[in-house]
Write a protein that holds these residues in place. Structure first.
Motif, short mmCIF file in Angstrom:
data_model
loop_
_atom_site.label_atom_id
_atom_site.label_comp_id
_atom_site.label_asym_id
_atom_site.label_seq_id
_atom_site.Cartn_x
_atom_site.Cartn_y
_atom_site.Cartn_z
N ARG A 170 0.96 -1.01 -0.01
CA ARG A 170 0.13 0.04 -0.09
C ARG A 170 0.86 1.33 -0.22
O ARG A 170 1.84 1.34 0.99
CB ARG A 170 -0.98 -0.12 1.07
CG ARG A 170 -1.71 1.17 1.27
CD ARG A 170 -2.69 1.12 2.21
NE ARG A 170 -3.89 -0.05 1.94
CZ ARG A 170 -5.16 -0.10 2.55
NH1 ARG A 170 -5.69 1.00 3.28
NH2 ARG A 170 -5.90 -1.18 2.36
N GLY A 171 0.49 1.96 -1.19
CA GLY A 171 1.34 3.43 -1.05
C GLY A 171 2.79 3.50 -1.53
O GLY A 171 3.17 4.38 -1.52
N ILE A 172 3.17 2.34 -1.99
CA ILE A 172 4.55 2.26 -2.23
C ILE A 172 4.93 3.15 -3.64
O ILE A 172 3.92 3.31 -4.75
CB ILE A 172 5.01 0.86 -2.31
CG1 ILE A 172 6.33 0.69 -2.90
CG2 ILE A 172 4.32 0.39 -3.86
CD1 ILE A 172 7.09 -0.60 -2.84
N LYS A 173 5.97 3.87 -3.68
CA LYS A 173 6.43 4.71 -4.80
C LYS A 173 7.76 4.19 -5.11
O LYS A 173 8.37 3.47 -4.57
CB LYS A 173 6.57 6.26 -4.29
CG LYS A 173 5.26 6.97 -3.88
CD LYS A 173 5.63 8.26 -3.24
CE LYS A 173 4.56 8.87 -2.69
NZ LYS A 173 4.98 10.28 -2.10
N MET A 174 7.92 4.48 -6.48
CA MET A 174 9.45 4.19 -6.79
C MET A 174 10.36 4.87 -5.91
O MET A 174 11.66 4.19 -5.76
CB MET A 174 9.54 4.79 -8.45
CG MET A 174 8.86 3.91 -9.45
SD MET A 174 9.23 4.57 -11.13
CE MET A 174 8.62 3.04 -12.13
N PHE A 175 10.03 5.99 -5.75
CA PHE A 175 11.19 6.58 -4.67
C PHE A 175 11.38 5.87 -3.53
O PHE A 175 12.38 5.97 -3.01
CB PHE A 175 10.54 8.10 -4.26
CG PHE A 175 11.23 8.76 -3.22
CD1 PHE A 175 12.37 9.35 -3.29
CD2 PHE A 175 10.64 8.62 -1.80
CE1 PHE A 175 13.13 9.90 -2.33
CE2 PHE A 175 11.58 9.15 -0.85
CZ PHE A 175 12.68 9.86 -0.89
#
Length: 339
Positions: A170-175
């Protein structure tokens, strides 16, 4: 969360240590909801154990409306990716009723958005059973909420039809997977990789949250008056890709192939979320260039690229066939992209 050891386990994404600390916690030390939520988040992000198995009696008090909405959202995701239609039906009879009273907090809105996304996907599966299967050949989709769209869906990969297994974080970004990102998400991602069978194909569905008008790279650059936004995109995407490449090379259960999902053209009114002085055309150009860099990096890594951006050109935001909501395209859309 006042216990330093528990706080550290959360920050490090150490689900085993957090499990041990909380499962062995004395009964008189009931959990605050923020701590309970972190527990749910790590279990959901790693897939190590069922959210349903967590006892609400462990809470210091019964959950209020906001907290119940958050719990519902984690259960909805769990029931969806494990295809438990009766449990989903029972959950939605209460959850969507509670969702009529929109939560004002950001956390509450995000939770309800997940529940409503799963509800739309549930309806799609009931109405389109031929889209879904249970094939021996599996495609493992790791990513943010966009990975949920693939759950149980039959899609083409490497010239063969596979049934997709969704592995959401949940909510994971590349950053989050770059050197500057927090350990929690890296740990969840590694756990997802380790849980797959040897030789399985992977589809990475990250990047859409990095490329929103009010979240990720674009507003970050405007807020800090960074003029070379392209270098920022390249740094984020290459940092993410290098992490994934390094981790997959260390695996005993190495994947057969890796594919990267592009970011589709926005289906929402970009003017509502733009930073001050930013123009819609600037943001749309940013999305196009973001996809160009994704495609280039996929080629450099030897990955395949699923060009959602090109496939979404000309699709209307009110297309019931291809659009689920403001941020998610439908299973019909991804079946088209995978061909």
């Amino acid at each position: 969360m006042s216990d330093p050891e528990i706080i550290d386990a959360v920050k490090q994404g150490d689900v085993d240590r957090l499990d041990a600390l909380l499962l062995n916690r004395p009964a008189y030390k009931r959990l605050s909801f923020p701590l309970f939520k972190e527990w749910m988040d790590l279990l959901s992000g790693t897939g190590r154990r069922s959210i349903e198995s967590l006892p609400l009696s462990a809470l210091v008090r019964p959950p209020n409306a906001l907290e119940r909405s958050i719990i519902d959202s984690y259960l909805a995701v769990e029931f969806w990716i494990n295809w438990a239609p009766q449990k989903l039906d029972t959950l939605f009879s209460g959850a969507l009723g509670r969702a009529r009273s929109e939560q004002k907090s950001v956390e509450g809105r995000h939770a309800q958005a997940h529940t409503k996304l799963v509800a739309r996907l549930f309806v799609h599966r009931l109405q389109n059973p031929s889209f879904y299967g249970n094939r021996e050949q599996r495609l493992f989709v790791i990513g943010d909420s966009h990975s949920l769209v693939f759950a149980g869906h039959d899609v083409a990969c490497d010239g063969v039809i596979h049934t997709a297994t969704s592995m959401p974080i949940r909510g994971i970004k590349m950053f989050h997977l770059t050197p500057d990102g927090p350990e929690k998400y890296k740990r969840c991602f590694i756990e997802r990789l380790r849980s797959m069978p040897t030789g399985a194909p992977i589809l990475l569905s990250l990047g859409e949250i990095d490329a929103r008008p009010n979240e990720g790279i674009f507003p970050y650059a405007f807020k800090r008056k960074i003029t070379d936004i392209e270098s920022l995109m390249e740094k984020t995407i290459s940092g993410f890709a290098e992490f994934v490449s390094a981790q997959t090379k260390e695996l005993e259960n190495r994947p057969r192939s890796i594919s990267l999902l592009g970011v589709h053209r926005p289906q929402y009114d970009v003017r509502k979320g733009l930073p001050p002085k930013a123009q819609p055309d600037q943001f749309l150009d940013f999305i196009g260039r973001f996809n160009d860099i994704l495609k280039q990096e996929a080629g450099r890594q030897g990955w395949k690229f699923w060009d959602s951006y090109a496939s979404s050109q000309g699709i209307s935001a009110d297309s019931k066939e291809y659009v689920l909501d403001d941020f998610h395209m439908s299973p019909n859309f991804y079946k088209m992209v995978s061909k």
